[in-house]
Design an enzyme around this catalytic site. Sequence first.
Site, PDB file in Angstrom:
ATOM      1  CB  CYS A   1      -0.953   0.014   1.186  1.00 35.44           C
ATOM      2  SG  CYS A   1      -0.133   0.067   2.775  1.00 35.44           S
TER       3      CYS A   1
ATOM      4  CB  CYS B   1      -3.684  -0.094   8.934  1.00 32.37           C
ATOM      5  SG  CYS B   1      -4.547  -0.221   7.351  1.00 32.37           S
TER       6      CYS B   1
HETATM    7 FE1  FES Z   1      -1.675   0.485   4.218  1.00 33.48          FE
HETATM    8 FE2  FES Z   1      -3.493   1.318   5.836  1.00 33.48          FE
HETATM    9  S1  FES Z   1      -3.731   0.962   3.731  1.00 33.48           S
HETATM   10  S2  FES Z   1      -1.414   0.990   6.256  1.00 33.48           S
END
Ligand code: FES
Length: 147
Positions: free
Chosen positions: A33, A103
């Site tokens: 991400c 996360c």
């Molecule tokens: Fe990667 Fe939240 S989407 S840490």
Amino acid sequence: MYTEKVMDHFQHPRNVGEIENASGVGTVGNAKCGDIMRIYLDIDDNQIIRDVKFKTFGCGAAVATSSMATELVKGKSVQEAMEVTNKAVMEALDGLPPVKVHCSLLAEEAIHAALWDYAEKHGIKIEGLEKPKADIHEGEEEEAEEY
Ligand code: FES
């Protein structure tokens, strides 16, 4: 989708910033991400975490979990800080949507990385602490399936 606590910590994150000459600094990221989290710990001679700050370049849940994680480790001993797992952080936030579990893993790993840095600098060993991964993306799928 998000609990009130998550929204509160996202909109009013606690302990944002840096600590100069920190006892330990940990930076971790997730290549998938692209989010990055850095935690600074100020630890006294009795191994108590006097202060903690964080900087997160990431999604709202990453901000909320780092904020909550810093609140949970503040004032604790380094050994107690080991109990602040991503699960503990999620519970304290009244839960996270499944796609956001990773996360909270970033928050746990950032604390571990900062503790590891502290332990290395001071030549001590923290029970149960393993060398943290810089990129928590590896192995994340297996862990995320638990929730
Ligand atoms: Fe990667 Fe939240 S989407 S840490």
